[in-house]
Design a protein around this motif. Structure first.
Motif, PDB file in Angstrom:
ATOM      1  N   THR A 164       0.969  -2.136 -10.336  1.00 28.25           N
ATOM      2  CA  THR A 164       0.245  -0.915 -10.037  1.00 28.25           C
ATOM      3  C   THR A 164      -0.400  -0.431 -11.327  1.00 28.25           C
ATOM      4  OG1 THR A 164       0.407   1.286  -9.050  1.00 28.25           O
ATOM      5  CG2 THR A 164       2.207   0.591 -10.472  1.00 28.25           C
TER       6      THR A 164
ATOM      7  N   TYR B  40       0.860  -1.181   0.000  1.00 27.48           N
ATOM      8  CA  TYR B  40       0.000   0.000   0.000  1.00 27.48           C
ATOM      9  C   TYR B  40       0.895   1.229   0.000  1.00 27.48           C
ATOM     10  CZ  TYR B  40      -4.032   2.946   1.095  1.00 27.48           C
ATOM     11  OH  TYR B  40      -5.032   3.883   1.042  1.00 27.48           O
ATOM     12  N   GLU B  41       0.862   1.976  -1.118  1.00 25.59           N
ATOM     13  CA  GLU B  41       1.697   3.161  -1.264  1.00 25.59           C
ATOM     14  C   GLU B  41       1.015   4.350  -0.595  1.00 25.59           C
ATOM     15  OE1 GLU B  41       2.759   3.779  -5.314  1.00 25.59           O
ATOM     16  OE2 GLU B  41       3.175   1.671  -5.689  1.00 25.59           O
TER      17      GLU B  41
ATOM     18  N   GLN C  66       1.473   8.387   0.726  1.00 26.12           N
ATOM     19  CA  GLN C  66       2.223   9.634   0.616  1.00 26.12           C
ATOM     20  C   GLN C  66       2.148  10.387   1.939  1.00 26.12           C
ATOM     21  OE1 GLN C  66       3.917  10.721  -2.172  1.00 26.12           O
ATOM     22  NE2 GLN C  66       4.653  12.528  -1.082  1.00 26.12           N
TER      23      GLN C  66
ATOM     24  N   GLU D  48       6.095   7.211   0.916  1.00 29.99           N
ATOM     25  CA  GLU D  48       6.614   8.166  -0.048  1.00 29.99           C
ATOM     26  C   GLU D  48       6.652   9.547   0.591  1.00 29.99           C
ATOM     27  OE1 GLU D  48       3.961   7.916  -3.311  1.00 29.99           O
ATOM     28  OE2 GLU D  48       4.600   5.907  -3.933  1.00 29.99           O
TER      29      GLU D  48
ATOM     30  N   GLN E   4      -2.175   2.078  -4.759  1.00 34.18           N
ATOM     31  CA  GLN E   4      -1.974   3.467  -4.415  1.00 34.18           C
ATOM     32  C   GLN E   4      -3.147   3.953  -3.570  1.00 34.18           C
ATOM     33  OE1 GLN E   4      -1.516   5.341  -8.236  1.00 34.18           O
ATOM     34  NE2 GLN E   4       0.678   4.916  -8.323  1.00 34.18           N
ATOM     35  N   TYR E   5      -2.904   5.056  -2.860  1.00 34.92           N
ATOM     36  CA  TYR E   5      -3.926   5.559  -1.946  1.00 34.92           C
ATOM     37  C   TYR E   5      -5.241   5.791  -2.689  1.00 34.92           C
ATOM     38  CZ  TYR E   5      -6.639   8.807   0.850  1.00 34.92           C
ATOM     39  OH  TYR E   5      -7.669   9.417   1.532  1.00 34.92           O
TER      40      TYR E   5
END
Length: 514
Positions: A324, A106-107, A109, A143, A351-352
């Motif tokens: 992704t 799970y990316e 930021q 990130e 991604q979020y």
């Protein structure tokens, strides 16, 4: 004349049918007796005493012994044949996967500038960790921890001077409590390009030592690995060999520290002057399903990109992929791409998404009550319904990915669809849609278990061609669909995909319950 005169006198005359001769008249019977009839034996059951006497005889005892020996010999022979068939029959052997091969990345930021201004950004992330774990997330990719212009030789120094270092350490501690791995994103952090190695050996040595010191600093904090891009200066054989030696110092048999490389182009760039395989130096490669583009891709471009990835997966490979979305596309295709990303071989990198991470949007919604009062109630309900269905889709796919061997490490078989025989759900007749991409389909198989994934990228309903599906089991059970509006069993011959719809179906043969 005397009565007995001559040899043929009266007394010597033989009777009719009798042998003549002296003295025969006294011994031969006058009448021939009829043969006596043979005695007829009638069958009748043996009495109990007779039966007991016969059964206890030596003959029957031998017969019973032979029958018992023959039974056990046959039973042992059948058992041996069954075991031999099981042993020599080909069967899939389960792979032993590491934590990063089973993970759902799970990316996330991080906004460090907002944190410096007094915002509770990192604290909010810490509060959401148990929720993310409940969704099936296994590892976080942080990130924004470092500025893009920061040199890797100053990573430790910069981190120690940041006011948020304590907060990052707190995040690492809370992630450990929630059983979540944390990885740091170093992608595009290093702007240095080493052009003249021979003329700057001392400087290179100092930079290398500083970089190894930075890696050890974060590994001691509990970081599970690092992410770099294949365009970074760190993506070289020499640097990755140094990184590998540092990671092995902190790796254990149960918890390996890893290096993840983000692929920026259509193919992974080879290592600089590499004589080693990329697989031995990197653990995971994050790839984009869609190519990067400045404009949203059309449905045909999306279909072509997906088809290219599916055909490439048939031929690959030893390296472990992570997927992704990458490029931009329409909102209608987001769920379809989510289904594809979660069913491809490898580890998904999500991604979020506020529809998945609903804890992030709840405070915002409570703070905008006036806007909600101005908004029509039916539109608000539709929005909540959409968010709930997306969350249900993600949870279902995550749980299926975690427990199904076919989705974890099963083979992928791309199924070309016959575009000349698509069926319209409204007319039930053969219709050609030149402007609509065909259905894309592939199988994930492990042993006798098969998962069929169907993707209708186009904007028109399409049905499966019975000729195309005749080699597949006809029946199956819905596992998930992009709208989460299909339940129970189904038949492939009566299946219609709506526009931008994706389905995951577990196939089984008639009478099978696997």
């Amino acid at each position: 004349m005397p009565l007995n005169a001559g040899e043929s006198g009266y007394g010597s005359v033989p009777g009719a049918g009798l042998s003549g001769g002296v003295g025969t008249s006294e011994t031969a019977p006058l009448l021939i007796p009829e043969p006596e009839p043979e005695p007829v034996y009638e069958w009748h059951p043996m009495a109990r005493a007779e039966l007991e006497a016969a059964a206890g005889g030596p003959g029957w005892r031998r017969v019973r012994c032979y029958m018992v020996v023959l039974f056990w010999f046959t039973w042992v022979a059948m058992l041996a044949v069954s075991i031999s068939i099981i042993v020599i029959s080909p069967r899939p052997v389960g792979r032993s996967l590491t934590w990063w091969q089973r993970s759902l990345f799970y990316e996330l930021q991080l906004d460090l500038e907002a944190q410096a201004e007094g915002s509770d950004g990192i604290n909010a992330v810490c509060e959401r960790l148990p929720y993310l774990k409940s969704l099936g997330v296994s590892a976080l990719i942080l990130e924004g921890v470092f500025q893009k212009k920061t040199s890797p030789s100053n990573l430790t120094v910069t981190a120690e001077n940041m006011e948020t270092l304590a907060q990052i350490q707190h995040l690492l501690m809370e992630s450990y409590k929630a059983d979540l791995k944390v990885m740091l994103d170093f992608c595009k952090v290093d702007p240095l390009v080493l052009k003249d190695v021979a003329g700057s050996l001392d400087k290179l040595s100092n930079q290398s030592a500083a970089l190894q010191h930075a890696l050890r600093f974060w590994l001691e904090q509990g970081v599970a690995g690092f992410l770099i891009c294949d365009t970074d200066a760190a993506y070289s054989e020499e640097t990755l060999l140094e990184w590998r030696s540092v990671l092995e110092e902190f790796s254990t048999r149960e918890e390996e520290r890893i290096v993840v490389v983000k692929q920026t182009g259509d193919a992974l760039l080879p290592l600089n002057d590499s004589s080693h395989s990329n697989v031995t130096l990197v653990n995971v490669v994050i790839r984009s399903i869609l190519p990067h583009s400045d404009h949203p891709l059309s449905t045909q471009e999306v279909a072509d990109a997906i088809k290219t990835q599916l055909q490439t997966e048939e031929e690959e490979e030893d390296i472990w992929p992570s997927w992704t979305v990458g490029g931009q596309t329409s909102h209608e295709l987001k769920r379809l791409l989510l289904v594809l990303m979660m069913t491809l071989p490898g580890s998904p990198a999500i991604q979020y998404n506020e529809e998945i991470d609903q804890t992030q949007t709840e405070p915002l919604e409570r703070g905008s009550s006036q806007k909600e009062r101005d908004e029509p109630s039916n539109a608000h309900r539709n929005k909540e319904k959409t968010r709930s269905s997306v969350l249900a889709l993600f949870t279902t796919l995550s749980n299926s990915k975690a427990r199904e061997e076919a989705l974890l490490y099963g083979s992928l078989t791309f199924l070309p669809f016959n575009t000349s025989s698509n069926f319209s759900s409204s007319t039930n007749a053969t219709v050609s849609f030149p402007s609509s991409p065909p259905i894309l389909a592939f199988l994930r198989s492990w042993g006798c278990v098969h998962f069929l994934v169907l993707l209708n990228v186009g904007a028109k309903p399409q049905s499966l061609d019975p000729v195309w599906a005749q080699n597949l089991p006809e029946t199956g059970v819905f596992v998930a669909s992009s709208g989460m509006n299909h339940l129970g069993s189904t038949s492939l011959r009566a299946l219609t995909l709506q526009p931008h719809e994706a389905m995951v179906i577990k196939l089984f043969k008639a009478g099978s319950y696997s």
